[in-house]
Design a protein around this motif. Structure first.
Motif, PDB file in Angstrom:
ATOM      1  N   VAL A  68     -30.076 -30.976  13.035  1.00 17.61           N
ATOM      2  CA  VAL A  68     -29.793 -30.260  11.582  1.00 17.61           C
ATOM      3  C   VAL A  68     -28.696 -31.186  11.007  1.00 17.61           C
ATOM      4  O   VAL A  68     -27.529 -31.374  11.653  1.00 17.61           O
ATOM      5  CB  VAL A  68     -29.306 -28.877  12.012  1.00 17.61           C
ATOM      6  N   VAL A  69     -28.747 -31.578   9.834  1.00 16.39           N
ATOM      7  CA  VAL A  69     -27.624 -32.444   8.958  1.00 16.39           C
ATOM      8  C   VAL A  69     -27.209 -31.615   8.173  1.00 16.39           C
ATOM      9  O   VAL A  69     -28.146 -30.967   7.290  1.00 16.39           O
ATOM     10  CB  VAL A  69     -28.180 -33.656   8.815  1.00 16.39           C
ATOM     11  N   LEU A  70     -26.136 -31.188   7.828  1.00 18.24           N
ATOM     12  CA  LEU A  70     -25.610 -30.500   6.651  1.00 18.24           C
ATOM     13  C   LEU A  70     -24.598 -31.439   5.824  1.00 18.24           C
ATOM     14  O   LEU A  70     -23.846 -32.190   6.277  1.00 18.24           O
ATOM     15  CB  LEU A  70     -24.516 -29.286   7.342  1.00 18.24           C
TER      16      LEU A  70
ATOM     17  N   ALA B 196     -29.713 -38.891   8.260  1.00 24.63           N
ATOM     18  CA  ALA B 196     -31.036 -38.149   8.158  1.00 24.63           C
ATOM     19  C   ALA B 196     -32.226 -39.153   8.202  1.00 24.63           C
ATOM     20  O   ALA B 196     -33.334 -39.116   9.218  1.00 24.63           O
ATOM     21  CB  ALA B 196     -31.348 -37.176   7.149  1.00 24.63           C
ATOM     22  N   THR B 197     -32.206 -39.924   7.288  1.00 23.93           N
ATOM     23  CA  THR B 197     -33.318 -40.960   7.204  1.00 23.93           C
ATOM     24  C   THR B 197     -33.305 -41.861   8.699  1.00 23.93           C
ATOM     25  O   THR B 197     -34.436 -42.081   9.181  1.00 23.93           O
ATOM     26  CB  THR B 197     -33.078 -42.012   6.047  1.00 23.93           C
ATOM     27  N   LEU B 198     -32.275 -42.400   8.991  1.00 26.91           N
ATOM     28  CA  LEU B 198     -32.298 -43.306  10.253  1.00 26.91           C
ATOM     29  C   LEU B 198     -32.982 -42.444  11.490  1.00 26.91           C
ATOM     30  O   LEU B 198     -33.684 -42.740  12.264  1.00 26.91           O
ATOM     31  CB  LEU B 198     -30.881 -43.568  10.725  1.00 26.91           C
ATOM     32  N   MET B 199     -32.418 -41.202  11.781  1.00 26.65           N
ATOM     33  CA  MET B 199     -32.849 -40.361  12.635  1.00 26.65           C
ATOM     34  C   MET B 199     -34.590 -40.030  12.304  1.00 26.65           C
ATOM     35  O   MET B 199     -35.303 -40.096  13.556  1.00 26.65           O
ATOM     36  CB  MET B 199     -32.037 -39.165  12.932  1.00 26.65           C
TER      37      MET B 199
ATOM     38  N   ARG C 101     -33.794 -31.747   9.910  1.00 25.69           N
ATOM     39  CA  ARG C 101     -33.895 -30.698   9.065  1.00 25.69           C
ATOM     40  C   ARG C 101     -32.546 -30.987   8.151  1.00 25.69           C
ATOM     41  O   ARG C 101     -31.325 -30.698   8.805  1.00 25.69           O
ATOM     42  CB  ARG C 101     -33.629 -29.357   9.795  1.00 25.69           C
ATOM     43  N   MET C 102     -32.531 -31.042   6.855  1.00 22.89           N
ATOM     44  CA  MET C 102     -31.542 -31.288   6.047  1.00 22.89           C
ATOM     45  C   MET C 102     -31.110 -30.087   5.403  1.00 22.89           C
ATOM     46  O   MET C 102     -31.941 -29.341   4.735  1.00 22.89           O
ATOM     47  CB  MET C 102     -31.856 -32.459   5.173  1.00 22.89           C
TER      48      MET C 102
ATOM     49  N   ASP D 164     -40.571 -40.632   1.568  1.00 22.58           N
ATOM     50  CA  ASP D 164     -41.245 -40.992   2.885  1.00 22.58           C
ATOM     51  C   ASP D 164     -40.335 -40.123   3.812  1.00 22.58           C
ATOM     52  O   ASP D 164     -40.762 -40.270   4.994  1.00 22.58           O
ATOM     53  CB  ASP D 164     -41.160 -42.469   3.259  1.00 22.58           C
ATOM     54  N   PHE D 165     -39.389 -39.534   3.623  1.00 22.34           N
ATOM     55  CA  PHE D 165     -38.739 -38.540   4.521  1.00 22.34           C
ATOM     56  C   PHE D 165     -39.558 -37.517   4.896  1.00 22.34           C
ATOM     57  O   PHE D 165     -40.372 -36.770   4.389  1.00 22.34           O
ATOM     58  CB  PHE D 165     -37.384 -37.991   4.186  1.00 22.34           C
TER      59      PHE D 165
END
Length: 150
Positions: free
Chosen positions: A4-6, A16-19, A27-28, A42-43
């Motif tokens: 989870v990225v805040l 988030a893109t790299l992961m 989850r953003m 493409d995410f």
């Protein structure tokens, strides 16, 4: 790994893109849905609109089964609070908070929170580039939180 990225700013969207590209479930969270445009079409992850210190928003983002939580908003207070909630309330095993203020970064690191002080790392890299020294790893710059936090 479920991450989870805040904060869907430049750093958050890049992480988030790299992961996501590496095959992780991402989850953003961001309070502004327009920020999600940084993720690109493409995410493959989930987008959640809301404040990352709101426990209901964190639940909607799947914090209950997250392996990692990363807080990289533009505000130290939000990053610290969200990271503490993820760690203490939801028991997320790996929690990282970006902190701009070296004093706060050091204080919260001493309390057991994993912090990343981009101010210290950036200053260390710039110094090394200016003086011709080899650029070091993140760990080699971590001592700067106490030196710059005076």
């Amino acid at each position: 790994m479920k991450v989870v990225v805040l904060g869907c700013g430049r750093v958050g969207s890049a992480v988030a893109t790299l992961m996501s590209q590496a095959g992780h479930e991402v989850r953003m969270i961001d309070r502004d849905s327009a920020s999600f445009r940084r993720l690109g079409s493409d995410f493959k992850g989930t987008r959640v609109v809301g404040r990352g210190i709101d426990e209901d928003v964190l639940r909607r983002a799947g914090i209950h089964d997250a392996d990692a939580f990363i807080s990289v908003t533009s505000g130290d207070n939000t990053n610290i609070m969200a990271a503490q909630i993820a760690k203490e309330k939801f028991g997320v095993p790996r929690v990282i908070a970006r902190i701009y203020d070296p004093i706060r970064a050091e204080a919260y690191a001493k309390m057991g929170l994993t912090t990343f002080c981009s101010t210290c790392v950036g200053a260390g890299i710039i110094k090394d580039l200016l003086t011709g020294e080899p650029v070091k790893s993140y760990e080699d710059y971590s001592h700067l939180t106490s030196e710059l936090g005076r």
